[in-house]
Design a protein around this motif. Sequence first.
Motif, PDB file in Angstrom:
ATOM      1  N   ILE A  44       1.163  10.365   0.880  1.00  0.00           N
ATOM      2  CA  ILE A  44      -0.009  10.969   0.263  1.00  0.00           C
ATOM      3  C   ILE A  44       0.454  12.091  -0.651  1.00  0.00           C
ATOM      4  O   ILE A  44       0.002  12.224  -1.778  1.00  0.00           O
ATOM      5  N   ASP A  45       1.387  12.878  -0.164  1.00  0.00           N
ATOM      6  CA  ASP A  45       1.816  14.041  -0.945  1.00  0.00           C
ATOM      7  C   ASP A  45       2.755  13.610  -2.052  1.00  0.00           C
ATOM      8  O   ASP A  45       3.624  12.773  -1.868  1.00  0.00           O
ATOM      9  N   ASP A  87       2.329   4.681  -8.488  1.00  0.00           N
ATOM     10  CA  ASP A  87       1.587   4.062  -7.408  1.00  0.00           C
ATOM     11  C   ASP A  87       0.099   4.175  -7.721  1.00  0.00           C
ATOM     12  O   ASP A  87      -0.300   5.024  -8.515  1.00  0.00           O
ATOM     13  N   SER A  88      -0.679   3.325  -7.117  1.00  0.00           N
ATOM     14  CA  SER A  88      -2.107   3.379  -7.425  1.00  0.00           C
ATOM     15  C   SER A  88      -2.904   2.796  -6.284  1.00  0.00           C
ATOM     16  O   SER A  88      -2.377   2.049  -5.456  1.00  0.00           O
ATOM     17  N   ASP A  89      -4.154   3.170  -6.254  1.00  0.00           N
ATOM     18  CA  ASP A  89      -5.060   2.612  -5.261  1.00  0.00           C
ATOM     19  C   ASP A  89      -6.381   2.316  -5.955  1.00  0.00           C
ATOM     20  O   ASP A  89      -6.819   3.073  -6.818  1.00  0.00           O
ATOM     21  N   GLU A 130      -0.880   7.626  -9.271  1.00  0.00           N
ATOM     22  CA  GLU A 130       0.147   8.637  -9.094  1.00  0.00           C
ATOM     23  C   GLU A 130       1.085   8.468 -10.278  1.00  0.00           C
ATOM     24  O   GLU A 130       1.673   7.406 -10.465  1.00  0.00           O
ATOM     25  N   ILE A 163      -7.078   5.381  -8.418  1.00  0.00           N
ATOM     26  CA  ILE A 163      -6.380   6.639  -8.213  1.00  0.00           C
ATOM     27  C   ILE A 163      -4.909   6.366  -8.496  1.00  0.00           C
ATOM     28  O   ILE A 163      -4.296   5.514  -7.856  1.00  0.00           O
ATOM     29  N   ASN A 196      -5.875  16.067  -2.037  1.00  0.00           N
ATOM     30  CA  ASN A 196      -6.066  14.698  -2.508  1.00  0.00           C
ATOM     31  C   ASN A 196      -6.466  13.782  -1.359  1.00  0.00           C
ATOM     32  O   ASN A 196      -5.973  12.684  -1.206  1.00  0.00           O
ATOM     33  N   ASN A 224      -5.471  -8.913   2.908  1.00  0.00           N
ATOM     34  CA  ASN A 224      -5.653  -7.469   3.023  1.00  0.00           C
ATOM     35  C   ASN A 224      -7.112  -7.045   2.802  1.00  0.00           C
ATOM     36  O   ASN A 224      -7.760  -6.518   3.708  1.00  0.00           O
ATOM     37  N   SER A 258      -7.584  10.183  -1.857  1.00  0.00           N
ATOM     38  CA  SER A 258      -6.690   9.193  -2.434  1.00  0.00           C
ATOM     39  C   SER A 258      -6.006   8.423  -1.323  1.00  0.00           C
ATOM     40  O   SER A 258      -5.811   8.927  -0.228  1.00  0.00           O
ATOM     41  N   PHE A 259      -5.635   7.264  -1.620  1.00  0.00           N
ATOM     42  CA  PHE A 259      -4.869   6.387  -0.733  1.00  0.00           C
ATOM     43  C   PHE A 259      -5.430   6.318   0.671  1.00  0.00           C
ATOM     44  O   PHE A 259      -4.913   6.904   1.592  1.00  0.00           O
ATOM     45  N   MET A 317       0.833  -1.197   0.000  1.00  0.00           N
ATOM     46  CA  MET A 317       0.000   0.000   0.000  1.00  0.00           C
ATOM     47  C   MET A 317       0.866   1.244   0.000  1.00  0.00           C
ATOM     48  O   MET A 317       1.902   1.287   0.663  1.00  0.00           O
ATOM     49  N   PRO A 318       0.446   2.253  -0.714  1.00  0.00           N
ATOM     50  CA  PRO A 318       1.258   3.460  -0.795  1.00  0.00           C
ATOM     51  C   PRO A 318       1.336   4.145   0.554  1.00  0.00           C
ATOM     52  O   PRO A 318       0.342   4.232   1.271  1.00  0.00           O
TER      53      PRO A 318
END
Lengths: 454, 181
Positions: free
Chosen positions: A5-6, A49-51, A41, A39, B177, B119, B180-181, A1-2
């Motif tokens: 955030i920034d 990266d992605s979610d 990046e 989402i 954002n 997960n 996100s995440f 998981m990423p």
Amino acid sequence: MPASIDTETTQTESGTTRKAMLLNVGPSHPAMHGVIRIITELDGETVIDSDVEIGYLHRAFEKESEVVPWNNVFPYTDRLNYVSPLMNNVCYAMGVEKLLDVHPTERCDYIRVIISEVSRLTDHMTCIGASAMELGAMTVFIYFMKAREYLYELVEELTGARLTVSYVRVGGVKADLPEGWLERLDKALDKTAKVIDENDKLLTRNRIFFDRMKDVGLLDTDTAWALGFSGPLMRAAGVPRDLRKDEPYLVYDRFDFDIPVGAVGDNYDRYLVRMEEMRQSISIIKQAIKQIPSGPVQVGLDSRPFTGAQMVDAAKMGLTSDMLVRKVRIDPTLEGTNKHQIRFVNAPFKQVVLPPKEDTYGNIEGLMNHFMLIMDGEGIKVPEGEAYVANEVANGELGFYIVSDGTGHAYRCRVRPPCFYLMQGLTEMINGDMLADIVPSFGSINMIAGELDR
Amino acid sequence: MTEPATTLDDNPVIARLREAFGDAIVETHAHRGDVTAVIAPDRYKEAIRLLKTDAELAFDFLTDLTAVDRLKLKKKPRFEVVVHLYSRKNNSRFRLKTRPANDREPEVDSIVDIIAGANWPEREVFDMFGITFTGHPNLKRILMYEEFVGHPLRKDYPVNKRQPLVPMREIPEDRPNIYSF
């Protein structure tokens, strides 16, 4: 998981600043089928990266199946994987039957195998057709839809619906195969095989398709295994796991078929595995058509056809003297148009299986039996216990974990959707690839939101 | 679940678990052929690790992870986390269950660091049952939205309950954002 955030800003040697960009893909993006949000990046066009966000099609399947009678869950299972609904029907029925310790007839097992493999064909055709279309190959999609239509017409003839089939019942199936259905299926399969070959020629050595699929969406065997992958994606990653071979259910151990396995586990392998699986499915169905134990001989109607409605009217007037011996023509909308056929495709347990309509309308025992299974608060009584049953469906391992407390409905009905575990791996599959590669990678999963979100 | 508890000592998996965990194995049964063991929650993670890494057993594939709310079965403790495992080596399946002791704030160790595939299922169980998985890297709702009130698969959540309308989300300026995440 990423973790971050920034998005970080970095200074390059030439003095310009580089900054990663966040891009939202979906849910209203056509390639996301309207139900998935990714989402990403991005660094340029590369996904760093992605979610993945799911849940847009949540319909409370598991909650709903805790409050309705056992047989009423079938319409909901149609909508789990709506590209191959018959397979979900079969798997749920097998779960309840395992708890009941009821075994359907041999002919019924064969019917279930045939409809499962027909569903596998329609599912794979939709998957390959749609993902090829998303890469611009519209022709392939249209060709596959044409072939899928051959099969859907037969499904419609058999079940009365193309998608909302609800054909299987606990302890059997709704009705026997229509007359001449197997011959028509045999012909449709020949036509389908031709379409598969056509599309094979269009796609497999197509330069554009090859470049878009090869080495894209790579996932190595260990990661895929750890993430709970199954079905074509796991086989494409090199593990020949197929429940039809490993834990044969129904009558799958009586057929001769191969399990295609991929070499590297990229999108191209997944495509090849699916193509070969379709050919194997056709072979399984052809063997099943040869082996299926012959059903009952159609009983000819007597000179005066007597419909169910007329029979009810006659019974109201007390004209019941010849009803037990009379052959009746039941409206085609009612299931079980032939008493003898019902016996061939359903388990001989009247606590589980509805009586033929002739009995329901014709004698008091059948009527009572019918009501005992239909009335609210009655119905099938599954003994207390728990069972897990898994089938190899088009996307992988579909499992039902069912807990019963002995009442007329499930205490807990958990679906193990293959997509759910595959979608977990999407992040791993697309990270490091280009933005445009998300589309074929996502397409190769064959995400079906109905079973993903339930 | 409700069958008379059989000892199943000849089963190699159960025997191995008994040898390693002794009394922490609360219950075993094999209803309809599904071999099952219930383990105390404090040894649950160890048990998963043992089942996965043991060279003989090699249950390295997480088939499924889910939970059951036993409120209406009138059993204590209320929640039960159910893990289905598969061993490619022996081509066999095994079901391991654990029952978190606290009914109000049920808590179980997360097994994501042992089996990565846990997960999303753990997130779903958190979403649907409100069971917290300690040590999960990203424990948030997965099928429901963040503003959802309650946990829908709990037995005390009515099937026809309606949820309040969600107002438009405010986007904080310092975190554009946020979703996100």
